[in-house]
Write a protein that holds these residues in place. Structure first.
Motif, PDB file in Angstrom:
ATOM      1  N   GLY A  13       0.815  -1.208   0.000  1.00 31.46           N
ATOM      2  CA  GLY A  13       0.000   0.000   0.000  1.00 31.46           C
ATOM      3  C   GLY A  13       0.844   1.251   0.000  1.00 31.46           C
ATOM      4  N   ALA A  14       1.934   1.219   0.760  1.00 30.79           N
ATOM      5  CA  ALA A  14       2.831   2.374   0.792  1.00 30.79           C
ATOM      6  C   ALA A  14       3.465   2.613  -0.566  1.00 30.79           C
ATOM      7  CB  ALA A  14       3.916   2.150   1.851  1.00 30.79           C
ATOM      8  N   ALA A  15       3.825   1.537  -1.253  1.00 31.95           N
ATOM      9  CA  ALA A  15       4.427   1.674  -2.576  1.00 31.95           C
ATOM     10  C   ALA A  15       3.453   2.305  -3.553  1.00 31.95           C
ATOM     11  CB  ALA A  15       4.877   0.310  -3.097  1.00 31.95           C
ATOM     12  N   VAL A  16       2.199   1.857  -3.510  1.00 26.32           N
ATOM     13  CA  VAL A  16       1.186   2.417  -4.413  1.00 26.32           C
ATOM     14  C   VAL A  16       0.956   3.886  -4.101  1.00 26.32           C
ATOM     15  CG1 VAL A  16      -1.244   2.316  -5.051  1.00 26.32           C
ATOM     16  CG2 VAL A  16       0.070   0.211  -4.856  1.00 26.32           C
ATOM     17  N   ALA A  17       0.895   4.225  -2.792  1.00 27.95           N
ATOM     18  CA  ALA A  17       0.684   5.609  -2.413  1.00 27.95           C
ATOM     19  C   ALA A  17       1.827   6.495  -2.876  1.00 27.95           C
ATOM     20  CB  ALA A  17       0.520   5.706  -0.892  1.00 27.95           C
ATOM     21  N   ALA A  68      10.168   4.418  -8.384  1.00 26.87           N
ATOM     22  CA  ALA A  68      10.082   3.045  -8.891  1.00 26.87           C
ATOM     23  C   ALA A  68      11.302   2.237  -8.471  1.00 26.87           C
ATOM     24  CB  ALA A  68       9.940   3.065 -10.408  1.00 26.87           C
ATOM     25  N   LEU A  69      12.475   2.852  -8.510  1.00 30.01           N
ATOM     26  CA  LEU A  69      13.691   2.165  -8.054  1.00 30.01           C
ATOM     27  C   LEU A  69      13.627   1.872  -6.554  1.00 30.01           C
ATOM     28  CD1 LEU A  69      16.353   4.296  -9.971  1.00 30.01           C
ATOM     29  CD2 LEU A  69      15.629   1.973 -10.529  1.00 30.01           C
ATOM     30  N   CYS A  70      13.153   2.848  -5.784  1.00 33.51           N
ATOM     31  CA  CYS A  70      13.118   2.698  -4.332  1.00 33.51           C
ATOM     32  C   CYS A  70      12.092   1.664  -3.882  1.00 33.51           C
ATOM     33  CB  CYS A  70      12.796   4.050  -3.687  1.00 33.51           C
ATOM     34  SG  CYS A  70      14.089   5.288  -3.892  1.00 33.51           S
ATOM     35  N   ASN A  71      11.060   1.446  -4.671  1.00 30.21           N
ATOM     36  CA  ASN A  71       9.984   0.529  -4.293  1.00 30.21           C
ATOM     37  C   ASN A  71      10.320  -0.937  -4.561  1.00 30.21           C
ATOM     38  OD1 ASN A  71       8.319   2.563  -3.393  1.00 30.21           O
ATOM     39  ND2 ASN A  71       7.300   2.835  -5.356  1.00 30.21           N
ATOM     40  N   ARG A  72      11.471  -1.211  -5.186  1.00 31.17           N
ATOM     41  CA  ARG A  72      11.811  -2.607  -5.455  1.00 31.17           C
ATOM     42  C   ARG A  72      12.120  -3.347  -4.160  1.00 31.17           C
ATOM     43  NH1 ARG A  72      16.495  -3.208  -9.624  1.00 31.17           N
ATOM     44  NH2 ARG A  72      17.489  -1.622  -8.321  1.00 31.17           N
ATOM     45  N   ALA A  73      11.947  -4.642  -4.210  1.00 28.87           N
ATOM     46  CA  ALA A  73      12.249  -5.459  -3.028  1.00 28.87           C
ATOM     47  C   ALA A  73      13.726  -5.394  -2.671  1.00 28.87           C
ATOM     48  CB  ALA A  73      11.819  -6.900  -3.276  1.00 28.87           C
ATOM     49  N   THR A  77      16.335  -6.508  -7.891  1.00 30.01           N
ATOM     50  CA  THR A  77      15.050  -6.961  -8.415  1.00 30.01           C
ATOM     51  C   THR A  77      14.825  -6.403  -9.816  1.00 30.01           C
ATOM     52  OG1 THR A  77      14.127  -7.011  -6.182  1.00 30.01           O
ATOM     53  CG2 THR A  77      12.566  -7.018  -8.024  1.00 30.01           C
ATOM     54  N   PRO A  78      14.604  -7.243 -10.849  1.00 30.20           N
ATOM     55  CA  PRO A  78      14.429  -6.741 -12.215  1.00 30.20           C
ATOM     56  C   PRO A  78      13.243  -5.780 -12.322  1.00 30.20           C
ATOM     57  CG  PRO A  78      14.787  -9.108 -12.225  1.00 30.20           C
ATOM     58  CD  PRO A  78      14.565  -8.719 -10.798  1.00 30.20           C
ATOM     59  N   LEU A  79      13.431  -4.703 -13.080  1.00 31.85           N
ATOM     60  CA  LEU A  79      12.393  -3.681 -13.222  1.00 31.85           C
ATOM     61  C   LEU A  79      12.553  -2.954 -14.549  1.00 31.85           C
ATOM     62  CD1 LEU A  79      10.091  -1.928 -11.922  1.00 31.85           C
ATOM     63  CD2 LEU A  79      11.912  -0.423 -11.084  1.00 31.85           C
ATOM     64  N   GLY A  97      14.823   4.917  -0.129  1.00 34.02           N
ATOM     65  CA  GLY A  97      14.266   3.582  -0.015  1.00 34.02           C
ATOM     66  C   GLY A  97      15.361   2.544  -0.088  1.00 34.02           C
ATOM     67  N   PRO A  98      15.032   1.273   0.152  1.00 29.88           N
ATOM     68  CA  PRO A  98      16.051   0.221   0.173  1.00 29.88           C
ATOM     69  C   PRO A  98      16.619  -0.116  -1.198  1.00 29.88           C
ATOM     70  CG  PRO A  98      13.861  -0.724   0.412  1.00 29.88           C
ATOM     71  CD  PRO A  98      13.692   0.750   0.495  1.00 29.88           C
ATOM     72  N   GLY A  99      15.914   0.217  -2.275  1.00 31.11           N
ATOM     73  CA  GLY A  99      16.368  -0.172  -3.608  1.00 31.11           C
ATOM     74  C   GLY A  99      16.950   0.952  -4.417  1.00 31.11           C
TER      75      GLY A  99
END
Length: 514
Positions: A13-17, A68-73, A77-79, A97-99
């Motif tokens: 949900g946080a990623a979508v927001a 988008a980069l920060c929201n990766r696992a 993670t391929p994106l 973010g972690p990514g």
């Protein structure tokens, strides 16, 4: 189990927001928008697949790209990020973010892997915002325009480079891009396409570089020789003063490019660089090939090129043009297959296919344009580390060769690494050091095997394999064993231990042609 599910739901949900707030459209699509596959050196060292096999996100701002980069696992993670519209300073801010590891006012692809950045339809525009690739690998940039990136004046971005790469970058494919400026250094611009500080396995294809003082370089100084393995093909260089490209050490393959209005100099091979220059068309230009502005010689192998209204300066102390009538002064073998268009049709095929917004069309190798098939969505293994999974075969070329190194511990010998005896070994004088195998005549090597002595398995940590003739880094990774390197002809090859656990003991440094 309930708690972990709740955490995952909250994170989603946080990623979508965050995506909604920053201008990204999240998608469950698992197919890349890229067409074709990486060509040239970007197709080596395990290949370049970008975000193939991962999710796809649509971004309309620079902040959304960072989100988008920060929201990766994870950073691996391929994106695939499909970019639409105009990216500028007003919509490009830092996201945490972690990514990711991002910054304001620049598209930061830093310490990440397995990412595709592709413009939608007629292509996205990065207006005065550069793209910076640092300490990253397996990256694709396709169908975008990057324009008017400044290093002085306002606003500034990426040190004035349209696309810049540095610090251990591996496997990047830049394709169907338009990189342009509105002048040279005095107007606040630097370069269009720069590779620095140990950047390798890069291809620039079907791209336009124009209206700039500097096209691009490989290596930021004549002592920084760890860059290389770069392919340039089917590109248009137009109204450029110099550096198309400037090569310092390393190997470049330059074929089927269209050069028009190079004002001061063109391909500048220096400091031991070797360039294979095939079937290019040079028009209305000056000093399109040679070693310029230095006495540190570079080399070239030429064939099939057309020189149309090209002028050449007289040789001087720091001016060594290859022409009139350029001839080869080295040989360069490339490890991949490719199809050459005849130089006579290069202006036609390049102007129909190069740049963003040209439909991603490519040459069929017979001077006709075609649209390649979409890239398969199934990912291939990431390109590093370069240690191969199988043992080399054939004759061990080290047997009977010479050896030297940076230093040796008491009771050990350089010669022990090429005597075929696993009971003898070499150790560095400290936790790090290098040992080399050398021959009296040029020898072709494509694989090596570093074998540790009994009782020392696992002591070798990080390492580099170097071309001892040029200083070029052929491979890097960690742990001893079988290592694949680009097929290289040399007289000396070096294994450099840059990190260790305990005292390394190298019993055998085996080398093989295949």
């Amino acid at each position: 189990m309930r708690r972990s599910a709740a955490v995952r739901l909250y994170a989603a949900g946080a990623a979508v927001a965050l995506a909604a707030a920053t201008g990204a459209v999240m998608s469950t699509t698992f197919a890349s928008a890229v067409t074709g596959g990486a060509t040239g050196y970007a197709g080596q060292n395990g290949g370049t697949t970008g975000g193939a096999g991962g999710a796809t996100v649509r971004a309309t701002t620079g902040t959304a790209i960072h989100a988008a980069l920060c929201n990766r696992a994870s950073r691996d993670t391929p994106l695939t990020i499909e970019v639409e519209g105009t990216i500028n300073h007003a919509n490009t801010t830092k996201v945490s973010g972690p990514g990711c590891d991002t910054a304001d006012g620049v598209i930061e692809l830093k310490r990440i892997r397995n990412v595709t950045l592709v413009g939608v339809g007629s292509g996205a525009v990065f207006d005065q915002v550069g793209i910076h690739v640092r300490e990253s690998g397996n990256i694709i940039i396709q169908n975008v325009t990057v324009r008017n990136v400044k290093k002085s004046g306002s606003p500034t971005s990426n040190g004035g480079d349209a696309i810049g790469m540095e610090s251990g970058v591996r496997n990047v494919w830049v394709d169907h891009t338009t990189l342009e400026a509105s002048g040279g250094e005095s107007e606040g611009y630097d370069s269009l396409f720069d590779l620095k500080d140990n950047t390798q396995y890069v291809t620039l294809s079907y791209s336009v570089m124009r209206d700039s003082g500097r096209g691009g370089l490989v290596g930021s100084s004549d002592t920084q020789l760890s860059n290389g393995y770069v392919t340039y093909h089917h590109n248009l260089y137009e109204n450029i003063d110099s550096r198309t490209p400037l090569l310092r050490g390393g190997i470049a393959h330059i074929y089927d490019n269209y050069y028009r209005n190079l004002n001061k100099s063109g391909i500048n091979s220096r400091a031991g660089a070797r360039a294979k220059v095939d079937n290019n068309y040079f028009e209305d230009s000056k000093d399109v090939l040679g070693t310029f502005y230095t006495d540190a010689a570079g080399y070239w192998q030429v064939g099939g090129n057309i020189f149309d209204n090209v002028t050449w300066s007289a040789p001087g102390a720091e001016n060594h043009p290859a022409g009139p009538g350029p001839t080869s002064n080295t040989t360069v073998d490339v490890p991949y297959s490719y199809r050459l268009d005849d130089a006579a049709c290069v202006p036609s095929i390049v102007t129909r296919t190069a740049g963003a917004g040209t439909g991603l069309k490519v040459s069929d190798g017979n001077c006709s344009a075609q649209t390649p098939a979409p890239t398969p969505s199934t990912p291939t293994p990431a390109p590093t580390p370069t240690t191969g999974p199988t043992q080399p075969g054939g004759t061990n070329l080290s047997l009977g060769a010479g050896a030297d190194g940076s230093g040796k511990a008491d009771g050990t010998s350089y010669g022990n690494v090429r005597d075929g005896d696993m009971s003898t070994y070499w150790s560095p004088a400290g936790p790090t050091g290098s040992v080399s195998v050398k021959w009296g005549t040029a020898t072709t090597v494509s694989r090596i095997d570093i074998r540790e002595a009994s009782g020392a398995t696992g002591a070798v940590g990080s390492w580099r394999v170097l071309d001892g003739d040029t200083g070029t880094t052929l491979a890097s990774g960690s742990g001893a064993g079988a290592i694949a390197v680009p097929r290289t002809t040399l007289k000396k090859i070096t294994f450099e231990i840059t990190g260790s656990s305990g005292t390394p003991r190298i019993a055998e440094f085996e080398t093989y042609a295949g």
